[in-house]
Design a protein around this motif. Structure first.
Motif, PDB file in Angstrom:
ATOM      1  N   VAL A 303      27.741  36.704  74.203  1.00  0.00           N
ATOM      2  CA  VAL A 303      27.876  35.751  73.106  1.00  0.00           C
ATOM      3  C   VAL A 303      29.360  35.443  72.943  1.00  0.00           C
ATOM      4  N   PRO A 304      29.773  34.188  73.045  1.00  0.00           N
ATOM      5  CA  PRO A 304      31.202  33.861  72.928  1.00  0.00           C
ATOM      6  C   PRO A 304      31.748  34.240  71.556  1.00  0.00           C
ATOM      7  N   PRO A 305      32.999  34.684  71.484  1.00  0.00           N
ATOM      8  CA  PRO A 305      33.579  35.042  70.182  1.00  0.00           C
ATOM      9  C   PRO A 305      33.507  33.905  69.162  1.00  0.00           C
ATOM     10  N   GLN A 306      33.594  32.662  69.643  1.00  0.00           N
ATOM     11  CA  GLN A 306      33.558  31.531  68.715  1.00  0.00           C
ATOM     12  C   GLN A 306      32.167  31.285  68.134  1.00  0.00           C
ATOM     13  N   HIS A 307      31.184  32.068  68.546  1.00  0.00           N
ATOM     14  CA  HIS A 307      29.857  31.993  67.944  1.00  0.00           C
ATOM     15  C   HIS A 307      29.654  33.075  66.884  1.00  0.00           C
ATOM     16  N   MET A 308      30.712  33.819  66.560  1.00  0.00           N
ATOM     17  CA  MET A 308      30.615  34.891  65.576  1.00  0.00           C
ATOM     18  C   MET A 308      31.246  34.462  64.254  1.00  0.00           C
ATOM     19  N   VAL A 309      30.583  34.851  63.154  1.00  0.00           N
ATOM     20  CA  VAL A 309      30.978  34.399  61.823  1.00  0.00           C
ATOM     21  C   VAL A 309      30.939  35.562  60.839  1.00  0.00           C
ATOM     22  N   ALA A 310      31.978  35.693  60.036  1.00  0.00           N
ATOM     23  CA  ALA A 310      31.911  36.551  58.849  1.00  0.00           C
ATOM     24  C   ALA A 310      31.482  35.635  57.703  1.00  0.00           C
ATOM     25  N   GLY A 311      30.173  35.577  57.466  1.00  0.00           N
ATOM     26  CA  GLY A 311      29.623  34.599  56.536  1.00  0.00           C
ATOM     27  C   GLY A 311      29.934  34.876  55.086  1.00  0.00           C
ATOM     28  N   GLU A 312      30.210  36.120  54.754  1.00  0.00           N
ATOM     29  CA  GLU A 312      30.643  36.502  53.405  1.00  0.00           C
ATOM     30  C   GLU A 312      31.558  37.710  53.513  1.00  0.00           C
ATOM     31  N   PHE A 313      32.510  37.785  52.610  1.00  0.00           N
ATOM     32  CA  PHE A 313      33.269  39.015  52.397  1.00  0.00           C
ATOM     33  C   PHE A 313      33.909  38.929  51.027  1.00  0.00           C
ATOM     34  N   GLY A 314      34.193  40.082  50.440  1.00  0.00           N
ATOM     35  CA  GLY A 314      34.836  40.057  49.137  1.00  0.00           C
ATOM     36  C   GLY A 314      34.821  41.409  48.462  1.00  0.00           C
ATOM     37  N   CYS A 315      35.364  41.420  47.245  1.00  0.00           N
ATOM     38  CA  CYS A 315      35.430  42.619  46.420  1.00  0.00           C
ATOM     39  C   CYS A 315      35.567  42.179  44.971  1.00  0.00           C
ATOM     40  N   MET A 316      35.275  43.063  44.062  1.00  0.00           N
ATOM     41  CA  MET A 316      35.403  42.750  42.642  1.00  0.00           C
ATOM     42  C   MET A 316      36.867  42.475  42.310  1.00  0.00           C
ATOM     43  N   ARG A 317      37.127  41.306  41.760  1.00  0.00           N
ATOM     44  CA  ARG A 317      38.515  40.862  41.562  1.00  0.00           C
ATOM     45  C   ARG A 317      39.276  41.751  40.576  1.00  0.00           C
ATOM     46  N   MET A 318      38.565  42.441  39.676  1.00  0.00           N
ATOM     47  CA  MET A 318      39.222  43.292  38.698  1.00  0.00           C
ATOM     48  C   MET A 318      39.438  44.715  39.203  1.00  0.00           C
ATOM     49  N   TRP A 319      39.000  44.995  40.406  1.00  0.00           N
ATOM     50  CA  TRP A 319      39.203  46.305  41.029  1.00  0.00           C
ATOM     51  C   TRP A 319      40.650  46.431  41.478  1.00  0.00           C
ATOM     52  N   ALA A 320      41.255  47.566  41.226  1.00  0.00           N
ATOM     53  CA  ALA A 320      42.665  47.764  41.556  1.00  0.00           C
ATOM     54  C   ALA A 320      42.941  47.630  43.050  1.00  0.00           C
ATOM     55  N   GLY A 321      41.958  47.949  43.883  1.00  0.00           N
ATOM     56  CA  GLY A 321      42.164  47.890  45.326  1.00  0.00           C
ATOM     57  C   GLY A 321      41.834  46.559  45.965  1.00  0.00           C
ATOM     58  N   CYS A 322      41.459  45.562  45.166  1.00  0.00           N
ATOM     59  CA  CYS A 322      40.915  44.321  45.731  1.00  0.00           C
ATOM     60  C   CYS A 322      41.933  43.578  46.590  1.00  0.00           C
ATOM     61  N   ALA A 323      43.172  43.442  46.119  1.00  0.00           N
ATOM     62  CA  ALA A 323      44.163  42.678  46.878  1.00  0.00           C
ATOM     63  C   ALA A 323      44.429  43.315  48.242  1.00  0.00           C
ATOM     64  N   ALA A 324      44.598  44.633  48.259  1.00  0.00           N
ATOM     65  CA  ALA A 324      44.856  45.324  49.525  1.00  0.00           C
ATOM     66  C   ALA A 324      43.652  45.209  50.458  1.00  0.00           C
ATOM     67  N   TYR A 325      42.452  45.309  49.881  1.00  0.00           N
ATOM     68  CA  TYR A 325      41.238  45.202  50.685  1.00  0.00           C
ATOM     69  C   TYR A 325      41.117  43.813  51.302  1.00  0.00           C
ATOM     70  N   LEU A 326      41.286  42.766  50.484  1.00  0.00           N
ATOM     71  CA  LEU A 326      41.197  41.404  51.005  1.00  0.00           C
ATOM     72  C   LEU A 326      42.217  41.170  52.108  1.00  0.00           C
TER      73      LEU A 326
END
Length: 404
Positions: A303-326
């Motif tokens: 499967v070519p890499p260009q056929h791969m998708v991260a369709g969702e990602f995220g974290c709770m915005r009020m979590w202290a670790g969110c910025a580093a995680y994103l």
């Protein structure tokens, strides 16, 4: 004499133009495309799409299941028994696609419900497992998608059909989330050919779509709610060459999810967090390792890499670790050079991952608008948290301040 044939010539030209647009869609996906998820309770207006595009997004993953429809389930009518598309709902969807097209955004249609699989939040909090038990619902899902593809195949905004958001045939089928590979493979051998066979389900639906639309790309989520490690048990890629493979990235979920905000003390990032019953140290290296799983599967099955998708990602915005995680997730995605869509953009039903709101509580008017089913009244302002995403989208112009 030419005038007599003008309508036929115009119709032929329109068909050729539509076919050319569909044919070009795989070219759209040949380079990494960045976007956001729209899971709003009201159909987004043009300013919403314009704001997302201004940040540098090229596509939006659009879920419509929160919208008010003619019957219980938007567009489907009733997930208990599909009998045809609801005309007024279809008109609402097409008008929304028109607004996205005017804002120069491509759209991936992403139903949260299918026949026999009503979305949990529209089902009194109960997981609807009927699709994964009774083969008749797979046939109804195929009929639904055949009907929808027939209606949308020529719309210039549509970039792909995401067949179902976060399927989980494994959940009530005896396979634990994040099980090891040997356990996954053994489980699949027991389920192969049955209603919980996710690749077989996708094959059935794709066949129905291709009867009316041979060209539009199709996006499929991995199992167990799109987990990154749940392509691993698939014995092969799907036969259709115009398929994009999508996974979702919220791991370690015990840290990124709402329940961590009420934990005392909350899990931190970087830090030790349990996943699949095992505590692991989560940092940039572990993020990259975790997201390598679907990429390794893709490579193993050509499967070519260009056929791969991260369709969702995220974290709770009020979590202290969110910025580093994103930051670490975005860095890993940049390194992989695959498509992605963050969750979520200006959601008017839940503020938890609306990063333009920064890390502060929303005022009461936000919740009042939800109760009254009126438009979200909040004005978004650029902030350091959302700037992480903005920078990775490489915008051509500066984003506007505004409402939905």
């Amino acid at each position: 004499m030419l005038c007599r044939f003008a309508p036929l010539l115009l119709a032929a030209a329109a068909c050729l133009s539509a076919a050319a647009n569909a044919a070009d869609l795989m070219a759209f996906w040949q380079t990494a495309q960045y976007g956001g998820n729209s899971f709003n309770r009201l159909p987004p207006g043009k300013p919403y799409f314009e704001a997302l595009h201004a940040y540098g997004a090229t596509w939006v993953r659009l879920a419509y299941d929160k919208w008010s429809g003619q019957q219980q389930d938007f567009l489907i009518g009733n997930a208990d028994e599909y009998r045809g598309l609801q005309p007024a709902d279809l008109a609402t969807l097409k008008a929304t696609l028109d607004r996205a097209q005017a804002a120069r955004l491509k759209v991936v249609i992403a139903p949260l419900s299918l026949p026999g699989a009503r979305w949990t939040q529209n089902n009194h909090g109960r997981f609807d497992d009927r699709l994964w038990q009774d083969p008749k619902y797979a046939q109804q899902a195929a009929a639904f998608w055949r009907d929808l593809a027939r209606e949308l195949k020529d719309h210039p905004a549509v970039a792909a059909y995401n067949l179902i958001n976060e399927p989980a045939p494994e959940q009530n089928g005896g396979l634990a989330g994040h099980a090891d590979l040997a356990t996954q493979q053994a489980w699949y051998q027991q389920q192969r050919g049955g209603p919980r066979d996710l690749p077989a389900f996708y094959t059935t639906v794709i066949k129905a779509i291709r009867e009316v639309d041979p060209l539009t790309p199709i996006m499929v989520d991995s199992g167990w709610y799109g987990a990154a490690d749940m392509f691993a048990y698939w014995p092969s890629a799907l036969a259709d060459a115009r398929v994009l493979y999508s996974f979702h990235m919220y791991e370690p979920y015990e840290a990124t999810s709402p329940r961590n905000l009420s934990r005392r003390p909350p899990y931190s990032y970087p830090g030790d967090v349990p996943v699949g019953g095992k505590t692991q140290h989560w940092d940039a290296q572990q993020i990259a390792r975790w997201m390598q799983s679907p990429l390794d599967w893709a490579k193993a099955h050509q499967v070519p890499p260009q056929h791969m998708v991260a369709g969702e990602f995220g974290c709770m915005r009020m979590w202290a670790g969110c910025a580093a995680y994103l930051q670490d997730v975005l860095d890993a995605l940049d390194h992989a050079q695959i498509h992605w869509a963050f969750y979520s953009f200006r959601e008017d039903a839940w503020d938890g991952m609306d990063y333009e709101l920064g890390q502060f509580r929303v005022p009461d008017v936000y919740w009042a608008a939800i109760k009254q089913n009126t438009p979200d009244p909040l004005v978004r302002q650029p902030n350091a948290l959302f700037e992480l995403i903005h920078q990775h989208m490489q915008p051509a112009v500066q984003p506007p301040v505004g409402k939905n």
